[in-house]
Design a protein around this motif. Sequence first.
Motif, mmCIF file in Angstrom:
data_model
loop_
_atom_site.group_PDB
_atom_site.id
_atom_site.type_symbol
_atom_site.label_atom_id
_atom_site.label_comp_id
_atom_site.label_asym_id
_atom_site.label_seq_id
_atom_site.Cartn_x
_atom_site.Cartn_y
_atom_site.Cartn_z
ATOM 1 N N PRO A 67 0.789 -1.450 0.003
ATOM 2 C CA PRO A 67 -0.110 -0.142 0.119
ATOM 3 C C PRO A 67 1.047 1.214 -0.142
ATOM 4 C CG PRO A 67 -0.022 -0.962 2.097
ATOM 5 C CD PRO A 67 0.822 -1.972 1.205
ATOM 6 N N ALA A 68 0.340 2.334 -0.526
ATOM 7 C CA ALA A 68 1.035 3.610 -0.353
ATOM 8 C C ALA A 68 1.433 3.777 0.872
ATOM 9 C CB ALA A 68 -0.057 4.837 -1.008
ATOM 10 N N GLY A 69 2.277 4.631 1.405
ATOM 11 C CA GLY A 69 2.742 5.023 2.634
ATOM 12 C C GLY A 69 4.160 5.359 2.657
ATOM 13 N N ALA A 70 4.484 5.633 3.931
ATOM 14 C CA ALA A 70 6.089 5.976 4.323
ATOM 15 C C ALA A 70 6.699 4.710 4.519
ATOM 16 C CB ALA A 70 6.354 7.187 5.114
ATOM 17 N N TYR A 71 7.869 4.522 3.963
ATOM 18 C CA TYR A 71 8.772 3.108 4.044
ATOM 19 C C TYR A 71 9.995 3.395 4.570
ATOM 20 C CZ TYR A 71 4.695 0.556 2.084
ATOM 21 O OH TYR A 71 3.658 0.007 1.752
#
Length: 115
Positions: free
Chosen positions: A26-30
């Motif tokens: 999913p989209a997001g900060a990694y």
Amino acid sequence: MANRSVESFLTFRRPFSVGKEISSQPAGAYKLVIEEELIEGLSFLAYRRLSTVLEIPAMGIGTAVRQFIDVAPTDLDVALEKDAALVSDEETIHELYSRDSMMARARDFQNSVPD
């Protein structure tokens, strides 16, 4: 040899995958961790990349299980470029179909039609 770790965060605005290592996420900060070693014997500081590791899932997603997956830098670059292109396309589409943009094009069209 002296090693160093460089940590940073990548933000994906859309679901993504990286090479064969990481299926759709999913989209997001990694969190990204790059491990490097000092190349000794040079007259300047230089480092050689040993590994590039992406932490799955994204930061802020509540789960006790985290995976650290070694990824190829080139595959990661491709995933980031695709994400940027998708976001750019969406912004262009939004701009094309926004109310103000449509009104401006209608005015331009009306002004270009001879009386």
